[in-house]
Design a protein around this motif. Structure first.
Motif, PDB file in Angstrom:
ATOM      1  N   GLU A  29       0.824  -1.211   0.000  1.00 17.69           N
ATOM      2  CA  GLU A  29       0.000   0.000   0.000  1.00 17.69           C
ATOM      3  C   GLU A  29       0.858   1.261   0.000  1.00 17.69           C
ATOM      4  O   GLU A  29       0.552   2.223  -0.719  1.00 17.69           O
ATOM      5  N   MET A  49       2.251   1.739  -3.396  1.00 22.99           N
ATOM      6  CA  MET A  49       1.215   2.185  -4.344  1.00 22.99           C
ATOM      7  C   MET A  49       0.887   3.664  -4.164  1.00 22.99           C
ATOM      8  O   MET A  49       0.322   4.281  -5.062  1.00 22.99           O
ATOM      9  N   ARG A  51       1.561   1.671 -12.046  1.00 20.89           N
ATOM     10  CA  ARG A  51       1.516   0.260 -11.645  1.00 20.89           C
ATOM     11  C   ARG A  51       2.469  -0.573 -12.500  1.00 20.89           C
ATOM     12  O   ARG A  51       3.098  -1.504 -12.012  1.00 20.89           O
ATOM     13  N   ALA A  91      -2.781  -3.985 -13.509  1.00 27.85           N
ATOM     14  CA  ALA A  91      -3.311  -2.674 -13.899  1.00 27.85           C
ATOM     15  C   ALA A  91      -4.815  -2.597 -13.709  1.00 27.85           C
ATOM     16  O   ALA A  91      -5.364  -1.518 -13.515  1.00 27.85           O
ATOM     17  N   ASN A  92      -5.483  -3.746 -13.767  1.00 25.40           N
ATOM     18  CA  ASN A  92      -6.942  -3.724 -13.802  1.00 25.40           C
ATOM     19  C   ASN A  92      -7.583  -4.256 -12.543  1.00 25.40           C
ATOM     20  O   ASN A  92      -8.616  -4.913 -12.595  1.00 25.40           O
ATOM     21  N   ASN A 110      -8.275  -3.914  -8.062  1.00 24.05           N
ATOM     22  CA  ASN A 110      -8.164  -3.190  -6.803  1.00 24.05           C
ATOM     23  C   ASN A 110      -7.067  -3.836  -5.974  1.00 24.05           C
ATOM     24  O   ASN A 110      -7.054  -5.049  -5.808  1.00 24.05           O
ATOM     25  N   VAL A 111      -6.190  -3.030  -5.469  1.00 19.50           N
ATOM     26  CA  VAL A 111      -5.077  -3.553  -4.676  1.00 19.50           C
ATOM     27  C   VAL A 111      -5.421  -3.376  -3.194  1.00 19.50           C
ATOM     28  O   VAL A 111      -6.141  -2.448  -2.831  1.00 19.50           O
ATOM     29  N   THR A 112      -4.919  -4.256  -2.389  1.00 20.83           N
ATOM     30  CA  THR A 112      -5.061  -4.271  -0.918  1.00 20.83           C
ATOM     31  C   THR A 112      -6.358  -4.919  -0.443  1.00 20.83           C
ATOM     32  O   THR A 112      -6.581  -5.031   0.751  1.00 20.83           O
ATOM     33  N   VAL A 113      -7.208  -5.351  -1.349  1.00 24.04           N
ATOM     34  CA  VAL A 113      -8.483  -5.904  -0.885  1.00 24.04           C
ATOM     35  C   VAL A 113      -8.661  -7.370  -1.246  1.00 24.04           C
ATOM     36  O   VAL A 113      -9.721  -7.940  -0.976  1.00 24.04           O
ATOM     37  N   ARG A 146     -14.476 -10.212  -9.945  1.00 27.60           N
ATOM     38  CA  ARG A 146     -15.050  -9.078  -9.201  1.00 27.60           C
ATOM     39  C   ARG A 146     -14.401  -7.765  -9.611  1.00 27.60           C
ATOM     40  O   ARG A 146     -14.705  -6.720  -9.054  1.00 27.60           O
ATOM     41  N   ARG A 206     -13.281  -4.566 -12.014  1.00 33.26           N
ATOM     42  CA  ARG A 206     -13.768  -3.716 -13.098  1.00 33.26           C
ATOM     43  C   ARG A 206     -12.738  -3.704 -14.208  1.00 33.26           C
ATOM     44  O   ARG A 206     -11.566  -3.989 -13.997  1.00 33.26           O
ATOM     45  N   GLY A 207     -13.193  -3.346 -15.400  1.00 33.73           N
ATOM     46  CA  GLY A 207     -12.263  -3.185 -16.515  1.00 33.73           C
ATOM     47  C   GLY A 207     -11.389  -1.988 -16.264  1.00 33.73           C
ATOM     48  O   GLY A 207     -11.727  -1.102 -15.494  1.00 33.73           O
ATOM     49  N   GLY A 208     -10.265  -1.929 -16.906  1.00 34.87           N
ATOM     50  CA  GLY A 208      -9.380  -0.776 -16.723  1.00 34.87           C
ATOM     51  C   GLY A 208      -8.402  -0.698 -17.850  1.00 34.87           C
ATOM     52  O   GLY A 208      -8.512  -1.432 -18.828  1.00 34.87           O
TER      53      GLY A 208
END
Lengths: 273, 311
Positions: free
Chosen positions: A98, A101, A107, A255-256, A258-261, A267, A269-271
């Motif tokens: 974290e 980041m 990233r 890149a696509n 959520n980090v840390t979760v 689950r 999202r696109g990115g």
């Protein structure tokens, strides 16, 4: 990014030293005992269990190839998996990612710095281990006649870098793709070890031959010819391609998400990268 | 670009089926200290991580310095100092080595003398290995890392966790210095008295929804009034039984009330019973907070008891 790369390399120096000397010890043990037990080895050469493990005891060159050239990359591959999954998924789980980041880094830069750090660490380990094993061989050659030169052994051990890089990048990708380090690590280990058995057992069981292309070990030569003729360029290209594709997948996954979760791919999202 | 350092519109984030935050509209002006209050799991950390592009919104937008948090992450983060709530530091180095590493990853040079000064002010010995640090000392390392680059925006998540009261005060001083410098602080906490002491405005988030954003002073003042009324003779027990009023205690001729609405009517009623003295008592932000969340941390408990709020 340069500072992060230097940090990633520097943070592995203890592992480089530890693994290098461990692999020198492993090679020294196996290389040095052969002259003493040569006759017994030849007697064991036809056992199916050795064939299944890819171990050839027909000659000193074959023995060195199938023990040192095969098992050093295999052992280093296990380290590569452990380190590759720790460096991303592990740091995510223990929370240290974290802070990284939150720095002004892309990233992709973080991922590339980790990949470079890993690549340098693996190459450095193989270089030191190769030099150490070559020195052991040079010592043995004083009292045992063999056509293998220390230089050939050193070069052949360095040719293990593409296969450990391939599995390291697969580990990096899995670390970015799945939410838990343990799952990433177990999956990569399975891919690697299963590949080792597939490569050897398919030589004995023709019906399993269709699995051979899926094994990384199919593209890594640990026979006596690897010592004299070096790695085949085609094999190196395949392993290099596997490493690059795995790294690209790792970049895209990281890149696509959520980090840390700890998030499963479905689950996310696109990115964009 | 507005003068706001942080802006979110309809910010919504779901972790699969689980709610992170919902429809959060937030703005933080340049130069203010914004308190972000809420119980654990309310969505404070989620909001901060979206601002830093560590996690991504399901819908809505978040911008920092007028830049999209999703597209311009590195540019935004180059101007932010961040202290995570769940601070974790790499184990294999000293505090100084860690701070040097973090400095080297900044896009602007970090003044080593200022970094050392921060360590001194927080009474941190940076030359010890991180595993040797107590929880409080690790927190100090994180605080130094957040402030050392003199960032335009400091995001602090529960900054005083594990610190002794003296060091807590010094952290508050640092926050005030950032504000005095015209820079901005986003201060997430559930320690209400420190938010009250240092923040200009406060946003209260519960169950992922921002329920109110107001100045600390106004929130404290407007939420409810506590009245201590001293009568010549005891008033009837149902004298103040009405919506928006809670009788807290009664001691012979003295009645303590919390008045949430229609203060004028309450005062008129008090006069009817012959009043000797009247006093207002200060309401702490903690009490305001509990009015939102209930004494057991259950959102809305007191709202229902007192007939609702304007949240």
């Amino acid at each position: 990014m340069r500072n992060l790369v230097l940090y990633e390399i520097g943070s592995r120096w203890k592992a480089i030293v530890g693994w290098s000397f461990g692999l020198i010890g492993f090679g020294a043990l196996y290389i040095s005992v052969f002259p003493e037990v040569e006759q017994q080895m030849v007697g064991l050469a036809d056992l199916a269990i050795y064939e299944a493990m890819g171990i050839d005891l027909d000659s000193f060159a074959a023995y060195v190839g199938s023990v040192v050239l095969l098992f050093i990359p295999l052992l280093l591959g296990i380290y590569a998996i452990s380190n590759a999954t720790q460096t991303l998924a592990g740091e995510e789980e223990d929370g240290t990612l974290e802070l990284l980041m939150a720095r002004p880094l892309r990233r992709a830069e973080i991922m590339l710095a980790k990949a470079i750090g890993l690549a340098v660490a693996l190459l450095a380990t193989l270089t030191v281990a190769g030099a150490g094993n070559a020195a052991v061989l040079a010592a043995i050659k004083r009292g045992y006649e063999t056509s293998i030169t220390p230089g050939q052994l050193f070069t052949a051990l360095l040719s293990g870098w593409p296969i450990v890089m391939a599995i390291a990048m697969i580990g990096l990708f899995l670390g970015a793709f799945v939410p838990k380090r343990r799952i990433a690590s177990m999956t990569a280990t399975f891919v690697f070890v299963a590949g080792y058995f597939i490569e050897n057992i398919s030589a004995m069981v023709p019906s399993l031959e269709f699995l051979k292309p899926a094994s990384l070990f199919t593209y890594y030569d640990s026979s006596a010819t690897a010592l004299t003729e070096g790695a085949a360029a085609g094999d190196v290209l395949v392993l290099g391609a596997v490493a690059i594709v795995a790294l690209i997948l790792a970049l895209l996954s990281f890149a696509n998400r959520n980090v840390t979760v700890g998030e499963w791919p479905w689950r996310r999202r696109g990115g964009q990268l | 670009m507005s003068g706001n350092v942080i802006e979110t519109h309809d910010l919504t984030l779901y972790y699969g089926r689980h709610r992170g935050v919902q429809n959060v509209d937030l703005s933080v002006a340049r130069g203010e200290v914004f308190g972000f209050l809420g119980p654990n799991g309310a969505g404070k950390t989620t909001t901060q991580r979206v601002l830093l592009d560590i996690i991504r919104a399901t819908s809505g937008t978040a911008s920092v310095f007028g830049l999209d948090s999703r597209k311009d992450g590195p540019a935004i983060r180059s101007r932010i100092g961040y202290l995570p709530g769940d601070l974790a530091l790499p184990a294999q180095m000293t505090g100084r080595r860690f701070l040097s590493l973090m400095s080297s990853l900044e896009s602007r040079p970090v003044d080593a003398a200022f970094r050392d000064e921060l360590c001194e002010r927080l009474e941190l010995d940076p030359d010890r290995k991180i595993p040797e640090y107590s929880r409080g000392n690790r927190q100090k390392v994180g605080i130094v890392a957040a402030f050392m680059s003199r960032p335009d925006l400091v995001i602090l998540d529960e900054p005083t966790t594990g610190l002794d009261p003296l060091i807590q005060q010094r952290v508050m001083e640092l926050v005030r210095e950032v504000r005095a410098d015209g820079r901005t602080v986003f201060f997430s906490s559930h320690v209400l008295h420190e938010v009250q002491s240092v923040c200009d405005r406060v946003g209260i988030i519960r169950e992922g929804t921002l329920v109110r954003t107001e100045s600390v002073e106004a929130l404290t003042r407007r939420q409810f009034t506590r009245l201590r009324l001293m009568f010549r003779t005891p008033p009837p027990s149902d004298a103040f039984a009405r919506s928006g009023v809670a009788e807290i205690s009664r001691d012979r001729n003295t009645v303590l009330l919390e008045v949430h609405s229609d203060l004028e009517a309450v005062l008129r009623r008090a006069l009817e019973y012959g009043i000797d003295d009247i006093a207002t008592e200060p309401v702490t932000l903690e009490e305001v907070f509990l009015a939102f969340y209930g004494t057991r941390g259950n959102a809305g408990t007191n709202e229902r008891a007192h007939g609702g709020t304007d949240a």
